[in-house]
Write a protein that holds these residues in place. Sequence first.
Motif, short mmCIF file in Angstrom:
data_model
loop_
_atom_site.label_atom_id
_atom_site.label_comp_id
_atom_site.label_asym_id
_atom_site.label_seq_id
_atom_site.Cartn_x
_atom_site.Cartn_y
_atom_site.Cartn_z
N GLU A 82 62.99 5.12 11.40
CA GLU A 82 63.13 4.95 12.84
C GLU A 82 62.56 6.16 13.59
O GLU A 82 61.96 6.02 14.66
N VAL A 83 62.71 7.34 13.00
CA VAL A 83 62.14 8.53 13.64
C VAL A 83 60.61 8.35 13.73
O VAL A 83 60.00 8.62 14.77
N THR A 84 60.02 7.86 12.65
CA THR A 84 58.58 7.63 12.65
C THR A 84 58.19 6.57 13.68
O THR A 84 57.21 6.73 14.42
N ALA A 85 58.99 5.49 13.74
CA ALA A 85 58.69 4.42 14.70
C ALA A 85 58.79 4.94 16.14
O ALA A 85 57.97 4.61 17.00
N LEU A 86 59.78 5.79 16.38
CA LEU A 86 59.95 6.35 17.73
C LEU A 86 58.77 7.26 18.08
O LEU A 86 58.20 7.19 19.18
N MET A 87 58.37 8.09 17.13
CA MET A 87 57.21 8.98 17.32
C MET A 87 55.99 8.18 17.72
O MET A 87 55.25 8.51 18.64
N SER A 88 55.79 7.09 16.96
CA SER A 88 54.62 6.27 17.19
C SER A 88 54.69 5.60 18.57
O SER A 88 53.69 5.49 19.28
N ALA A 89 55.93 5.18 18.95
CA ALA A 89 56.09 4.52 20.26
C ALA A 89 55.83 5.50 21.40
O ALA A 89 55.44 5.09 22.50
N MET A 90 56.05 6.79 21.16
CA MET A 90 55.84 7.79 22.21
C MET A 90 54.38 7.95 22.58
O MET A 90 54.03 8.42 23.64
N THR A 91 53.52 7.62 21.66
CA THR A 91 52.10 7.85 21.91
C THR A 91 51.35 6.52 21.89
O THR A 91 51.64 5.65 21.07
N ILE A 92 50.40 6.38 22.80
CA ILE A 92 49.62 5.13 22.87
C ILE A 92 48.34 5.30 22.07
O ILE A 92 47.67 6.32 22.20
N HIS A 93 48.03 4.32 21.25
CA HIS A 93 46.88 4.51 20.35
C HIS A 93 45.73 3.54 20.64
O HIS A 93 44.92 3.29 19.77
N VAL A 94 45.71 3.00 21.84
CA VAL A 94 44.67 2.01 22.17
C VAL A 94 43.30 2.69 22.12
O VAL A 94 43.11 3.74 22.71
N SER A 95 42.37 2.06 21.44
CA SER A 95 41.00 2.59 21.45
C SER A 95 40.03 1.46 21.11
O SER A 95 40.46 0.33 20.83
N GLN A 96 38.77 1.79 21.15
CA GLN A 96 37.72 0.81 20.89
C GLN A 96 36.46 1.57 20.51
O GLN A 96 36.27 2.69 21.01
N PHE A 97 35.60 0.97 19.71
CA PHE A 97 34.29 1.60 19.47
C PHE A 97 33.53 1.65 20.78
O PHE A 97 33.55 0.69 21.57
N PHE A 98 32.85 2.77 21.04
CA PHE A 98 32.06 2.97 22.26
C PHE A 98 32.84 2.61 23.52
O PHE A 98 32.33 1.97 24.43
N ARG A 99 34.12 3.04 23.53
CA ARG A 99 34.95 2.79 24.72
C ARG A 99 34.27 3.43 25.94
O ARG A 99 33.81 4.56 25.84
N ASN A 100 34.18 2.75 27.05
CA ASN A 100 33.39 3.15 28.20
C ASN A 100 31.94 3.40 27.75
O ASN A 100 31.47 4.54 27.67
N PRO A 101 31.22 2.30 27.46
CA PRO A 101 29.88 2.44 26.87
C PRO A 101 28.94 3.34 27.68
O PRO A 101 28.10 4.02 27.09
N SER A 102 29.11 3.38 29.02
CA SER A 102 28.17 4.20 29.82
C SER A 102 28.30 5.68 29.46
O SER A 102 27.32 6.43 29.56
N THR A 103 29.48 6.12 29.03
CA THR A 103 29.64 7.52 28.61
C THR A 103 28.77 7.77 27.37
O THR A 103 28.06 8.78 27.28
N PHE A 104 28.81 6.82 26.42
CA PHE A 104 28.01 6.99 25.21
C PHE A 104 26.52 6.89 25.52
O PHE A 104 25.70 7.53 24.86
N ASP A 105 26.15 6.09 26.57
CA ASP A 105 24.73 6.01 26.95
C ASP A 105 24.23 7.38 27.38
O ASP A 105 23.15 7.81 27.00
N VAL A 106 25.05 8.09 28.21
CA VAL A 106 24.63 9.41 28.68
C VAL A 106 24.57 10.39 27.51
O VAL A 106 23.65 11.20 27.39
#
Length: 295
Positions: A82-106
Amino acid sequence: MKIDLPEPAPREDRLARHLFVGADVDEQTLEEVRQVLLQKRQFDLGMYKDACIRRRIAGRVRARGFQQARAYLDLLAVDEEEVTALMSAMTIHVSQFFRNPSTFDVLREEVVPEMFRRLRREGQRELRVWSVGCAGGEEPYSVALLMEQLVPPRMRYSILACDITPVVLEKAREGLFDGPRLTHVPDELRDRHFSLEEGRWRINERLRSKVKFCTHNVLSDEPYSEADLILCRNVLIYFSRPDQARVLERFAAALPENGVLVLGRAETLSGSSREQFTVHNPAERIFFKRGCAER
Ligand SMILES: C[S@@+](CC[C@H](N)C(=O)[O-])C[C@H]1O[C@@H](n2cnc3c(N)ncnc32)[C@H](O)[C@@H]1O
């Protein structure tokens, strides 16, 4: 026509059905949770925004089927998972390859080619990247895909990717991703560097070996002082203003002159770091470290 309305539920039932929400997390609960995470995981909640933390604690209380905090705190004292689950819930891990593609273009069109040219002029052979708050690896692997296209002959690159949450780093090392994470990866790149495994995409061994993952708390651990390019995107938004300023000052101290810092689209410089960087691209939040003479 008479409609039979149900009798109102007895008061105890109504109370029993009360959904435990962030506002129910009182100061003492917050402090006890803070102590558990500090002692068991060296994770300091004091640095994160208050309302956000309360909501997430409440989410765990509900997930374990409790309606008040005491029972949850008792569980937390004895249940490591549960400590691990709580730790994980505290932080958001959303991501994607080339998130905000225009940043990677520059980065692809302007920044990285110029960095390789400059390093070569200075007699260096390696461009070193630090991805801070790398979540499941989408960001550092995107950088690896980019570098594969750009690295000139007799030059190389390395990528250190860090996150505070060990479980996401394990996933990152596996390098296995659901299709939607690859939305911004061109088919040609995907077919060259990934293979399909039971409906999911595995990044190939060669690129996996280019990224070293490590557990690191950017608020309290020493920064990586060799980096030429730091990406810290969508991490600072979770920190208080003073902590954002402190982390940015550490990045400024760690980067060499002309070193590059990339923040998330909703983040920017603050505190004394504003004097230590020039803005290369305001929309993409790309900054260059000034030389001593320029400050
Ligand atoms: C929303 S993700 C961002 C992922 C990636 N950088 C991106 O922009 O797609 C935020 C990540 O920051 C990590 N994180 C939060 N606090 C941190 C800290 N103090 N030190 C290092 N990483 C942290 C979280 O575990 C999470 O994986």
